[in-house]
Each structure stands twice: as structure tokens, then as C-alpha cells.
Write a protein that holds these residues in place. Structure first.
Motif, mmCIF file in Angstrom:
data_model
loop_
_atom_site.group_PDB
_atom_site.id
_atom_site.type_symbol
_atom_site.label_atom_id
_atom_site.label_comp_id
_atom_site.label_asym_id
_atom_site.label_seq_id
_atom_site.Cartn_x
_atom_site.Cartn_y
_atom_site.Cartn_z
ATOM 1 N N SER A 27 0.830 -1.212 0.000
ATOM 2 C CA SER A 27 0.000 0.000 0.000
ATOM 3 C C SER A 27 0.856 1.250 0.000
ATOM 4 C CB SER A 27 -0.906 -0.029 1.236
ATOM 5 O OG SER A 27 -1.644 1.170 1.337
ATOM 6 N N SER A 28 1.937 1.219 0.796
ATOM 7 C CA SER A 28 2.841 2.374 0.854
ATOM 8 C C SER A 28 3.483 2.633 -0.505
ATOM 9 C CB SER A 28 3.924 2.128 1.905
ATOM 10 O OG SER A 28 4.855 3.181 1.931
ATOM 11 N N ASN A 29 3.898 1.549 -1.171
ATOM 12 C CA ASN A 29 4.509 1.702 -2.495
ATOM 13 C C ASN A 29 3.517 2.270 -3.504
ATOM 14 O OD1 ASN A 29 6.981 0.729 -1.638
ATOM 15 N ND2 ASN A 29 6.500 -1.400 -2.158
ATOM 16 N N VAL A 30 2.258 1.804 -3.421
ATOM 17 C CA VAL A 30 1.226 2.305 -4.333
ATOM 18 C C VAL A 30 1.004 3.801 -4.122
ATOM 19 C CG1 VAL A 30 -1.237 2.219 -4.872
ATOM 20 C CG2 VAL A 30 0.060 0.098 -4.621
ATOM 21 N N ASN A 31 0.916 4.213 -2.848
ATOM 22 C CA ASN A 31 0.716 5.634 -2.541
ATOM 23 C C ASN A 31 1.885 6.473 -3.040
ATOM 24 O OD1 ASN A 31 -1.728 5.159 -1.285
ATOM 25 N ND2 ASN A 31 -0.833 4.965 0.757
ATOM 26 N N ARG A 32 3.096 5.948 -2.834
ATOM 27 C CA ARG A 32 4.279 6.681 -3.266
ATOM 28 C C ARG A 32 4.318 6.800 -4.787
ATOM 29 N NH1 ARG A 32 7.460 4.398 -0.112
ATOM 30 N NH2 ARG A 32 8.152 2.670 -1.434
ATOM 31 N N ASP A 33 3.977 5.702 -5.477
ATOM 32 C CA ASP A 33 3.960 5.729 -6.944
ATOM 33 C C ASP A 33 2.886 6.680 -7.463
ATOM 34 O OD1 ASP A 33 5.988 3.900 -6.961
ATOM 35 O OD2 ASP A 33 4.703 2.165 -7.325
ATOM 36 N N ALA A 34 1.722 6.702 -6.790
ATOM 37 C CA ALA A 34 0.636 7.586 -7.207
ATOM 38 C C ALA A 34 1.039 9.046 -7.058
ATOM 39 C CB ALA A 34 -0.618 7.292 -6.385
ATOM 40 N N ARG A 257 4.278 8.169 10.308
ATOM 41 C CA ARG A 257 3.053 7.596 10.862
ATOM 42 C C ARG A 257 1.829 7.973 10.033
ATOM 43 N NH1 ARG A 257 2.224 8.984 16.992
ATOM 44 N NH2 ARG A 257 4.302 8.046 16.950
ATOM 45 N N PHE A 258 1.848 9.186 9.483
ATOM 46 C CA PHE A 258 0.677 9.665 8.756
ATOM 47 C C PHE A 258 0.898 9.768 7.243
ATOM 48 C CE2 PHE A 258 0.127 11.142 13.102
ATOM 49 C CZ PHE A 258 -1.175 10.733 13.361
ATOM 50 N N GLY A 259 1.950 9.124 6.757
ATOM 51 C CA GLY A 259 2.172 9.050 5.321
ATOM 52 C C GLY A 259 2.548 10.368 4.682
ATOM 53 N N LEU A 265 4.741 17.965 6.316
ATOM 54 C CA LEU A 265 4.276 18.195 7.677
ATOM 55 C C LEU A 265 4.601 19.618 8.130
ATOM 56 C CD1 LEU A 265 2.955 16.909 10.164
ATOM 57 C CD2 LEU A 265 5.215 16.119 10.868
ATOM 58 N N LYS A 266 5.802 20.086 7.813
ATOM 59 C CA LYS A 266 6.202 21.441 8.194
ATOM 60 C C LYS A 266 5.368 22.477 7.447
ATOM 61 C CE LYS A 266 10.715 22.121 8.387
ATOM 62 N NZ LYS A 266 12.148 21.993 8.032
ATOM 63 N N ALA A 267 5.089 22.217 6.166
ATOM 64 C CA ALA A 267 4.289 23.154 5.369
ATOM 65 C C ALA A 267 2.869 23.246 5.903
ATOM 66 C CB ALA A 267 4.274 22.718 3.906
ATOM 67 N N LEU A 268 2.288 22.119 6.291
ATOM 68 C CA LEU A 268 0.929 22.113 6.830
ATOM 69 C C LEU A 268 0.819 22.923 8.115
ATOM 70 C CD1 LEU A 268 -0.133 18.377 6.334
ATOM 71 C CD2 LEU A 268 -1.182 20.370 5.258
ATOM 72 N N ASN A 269 1.930 23.029 8.835
ATOM 73 C CA ASN A 269 1.907 23.689 10.146
ATOM 74 C C ASN A 269 2.682 24.997 10.195
ATOM 75 O OD1 ASN A 269 0.552 21.649 12.169
ATOM 76 N ND2 ASN A 269 1.795 20.424 10.779
ATOM 77 N N ASN A 270 3.013 25.540 9.008
ATOM 78 C CA ASN A 270 3.748 26.817 8.947
ATOM 79 C C ASN A 270 5.031 26.776 9.776
ATOM 80 O OD1 ASN A 270 2.057 28.358 7.247
ATOM 81 N ND2 ASN A 270 0.642 28.692 8.931
ATOM 82 N N MET A 271 5.745 25.659 9.717
ATOM 83 C CA MET A 271 6.974 25.507 10.488
ATOM 84 C C MET A 271 8.190 25.731 9.596
ATOM 85 S SD MET A 271 5.967 22.082 12.641
ATOM 86 C CE MET A 271 7.594 21.994 13.419
#
Length: 286
Positions: A27-34, A257-259, A265-271
Motif C-alpha cells: 500500500s505504501s509503495n502504491v501511494n508513493r507511486d501515485a 506515521r501519517f504518510g 508536515l512542516k508546510a501544513l503547520n507553517n513551520m
């Protein structure tokens, strides 16, 4: 009999565990490829939209790059107080004299990445992580203006109190404020300025002009600080897309943990750094 039964149960558990890991990894590989395919399609669209500029591109030399952008750097200096020499030296390094992929395709001369408040187009390129998100500008002038806007943050505020021809103060100050991780960054900037005579484009300012410019820019920085708090996604994010930092967490472990990537993650939180603290809420979903 009991031993045989236990043995069969152990084998079954191990096989089940292996199967689960394979499904998760698959599943992780599929998400990464997508994500990779989506990035490729996006980049192709950006190239098509900027095709006329790309076709008309002429390779820069150091001299022609300076001639092309010195006027823009001087304009930004007069508006905000960032020495034109520093802006030009940074542009030379970050854009590969204007010949790098981001500069040619995305008009991005300073390698500025996407943040959660970026509403413009994006271009994906491997950097700290695969397919990092970079900003796309309509023209190089917009890139130079965004570079100035990027520096109008609390962490750089003290630099705007320097004289606008104090390129050494700015070079060392940028490093101290966390703009670059390379310990030689100040010397690289200063050496480029001296080698190419970029300080000839810097201009001194009188005491009254300096006070007025400082007041105006620092006021804008203070407004940006208030705006970033008001517009923070953490205030409006659904509860199921928030995660509270606990003991032992790092940005890397949370992102995995959250893919997400660390940059996402930093962009989502203005970090703008990797510092987190226990109890801090983080957005972990878009």
C-alpha cells in the motif's frame, strides 16, 4: 500434542504477520507511486504553460545574470533594506546563475518551497525529500519580490535594522537566524559579492530615511506575525486531522506515521525548523 498445537499456532501467527507487512508495504509503495505520477503530470502541465518562456530561454553567464537582475535587486533593496548585493549573490547561488531547472521552468530563483499559505502553482523536484514542492512564479520579478516577502518574518526582523549597504552584517545574520545550515554560508555570500563587485549596487541611506524604512518594514513584519496566528490551520483543522506531540516524537516519526514527508508536515503547520514540544498540536491531514 500440546507442543504440536503451539508450534502450528506460532507458524500461523508468523505467516499472518508477514502477510500484513507485505500488504502495508504494498500500500505504501502504491501511494508513493501515485504521488510520483501526480507530480510528473503537474510538472508537465507547468512546462506546457511556460513553454514560450522556456523556448525563448537564453543561457546566462554570471555577467549577464547580474546585468539582468541588478535593477530588480536594487528596487527590492530600496523598498525593504535588503542589500542588493546579498540578494544578487543569493540568486546566483540558488538559481545556478539563472540556468537551474527551477529558474528556467518555474521562474524560482531562490529555491523557495511551498508552504500552507501558498495559493499559486507548484513544481515538484527531489531535494531534501523526493518530490519536494517548490513555488512557481509567472516571471522572475515575482520570485525576487517573494524572496523579500519571505524574509519579512519575525526570525529575520533584526536584520532589517541593519544599514541597507551592510552586506556583511546581512550575510552573517542570515546564517545566525537559520536561513542556511552551511557553516560557510556567510563567507560564500561575502566572497561572491567581492569577486563580482556586487556591493557597487548597494546604496547608503540617511538616518531619517533609515528610521522611516525600518518603521515601515518592521510594522509589516508585526502584521504578518498576527496574520499567521489568525490564519493558522491548526485553529480550524478537523479533530481527526490533528495529532498532539507526545514524549519521544520527532517530525520524522510523525510524518511516517501519517504518510507525509517532513517538508509536507512542516508546510501544513507553517513551520520553518524541526523543533516541536510535548503537547503541541500538529496538522497531519490535508
Amino acid at each position: 500434542m500440546i507442543k504440536n498445537t503451539l508450534y502450528l499456532l506460532l507458524i500461523t501467527a508468523l505467516l499472518s504477520s508477514c502477510s500484513t507487512r507485505k500488504r502495508v508495504q504494498g500500500s505504501s509503495n502504491v501511494n508513493r507511486d501515485a504521488k510520483s505520477e501526480a507530480a510528473k503530470r503537474n510538472n508537465e502541465r507547468v512546462r506546457n504553460e511556460n513553454q514560450s518562456a522556456i523556448n525563448g530561454y537564453s543561457k546566462y553567464t554570471v555577467t549577464s545574470y547580474i546585468d539582468r537582475f541588478k535593477g530588480i535587486a536594487i528596487k527590492e533593496m530600496n523598498l525593504y533594506g535588503i542589500p542588493a548585493s546579498v540578494t544578487l549573490a543569493q540568486g546566483l547561488f540558488e538559481s545556478g546563475f539563472g540556468n537551474g531547472e527551477l529558474a528556467r521552468v518555474a521562474n524560482n530563483h531562490f529555491g523557495i518551497k511551498c508552504t500552507s499559505d501558498w495559493a499559486g502553482r507548484s513544481y515538484y523536484k527531489d531535494d531534501d525529500n523526493p518530490n519536494d514542492c517548490f513555488r512557481v512564479y509567472n516571471n522572475p520579478e515575482d520570485s525576487y519580490r517573494d524572496h523579500s516577502e519571505f524574509l519579512k518574518r519575525k526570525r529575520y526582523a533584526r536584520l532589517f535594522e541593519l544599514d541597507k549597504n551592510d552586506y556583511e552584517g546581512w550575510a552573517y545574520g542570515l546564517k545566525e537566524c537559520g536561513y542556511a545550515t552551511n557553516p560557510q554560508y556567510p563567507q560564500l555570500i561575502i566572497n561572491a559579492i567581492k569577486k563580482y563587485g556586487l556591493d557597487q549596487y548597494d546604496r547608503p541611506e540617511g538616518e531619517l530615511a533609515k528610521i522611516k524604512r525600518e518603521d515601515r518594514v518592521l510594522s509589516q513584519i508585526n502584521q504578518n506575525i498576527g496574520k499567521s496566528v489568525k490564519d493558522s490551520l491548526i485553529r480550524t483543522a478537523p479533530a481527526n486531522k490533528l495529532y498532539t506531540v507526545t514524549t519521544g516524537d520527532t517530525l520524522y516519526s510523525i510524518s511516517k506515521r501519517f504518510g507525509l514527508t517532513v517538508d509536507e508536515l512542516k508546510a501544513l503547520n507553517n513551520m520553518f525548523d524541526n523543533n516541536i514540544k510535548i503537547g503541541q498540536p500538529l496538522i497531519v491531514g490535508k
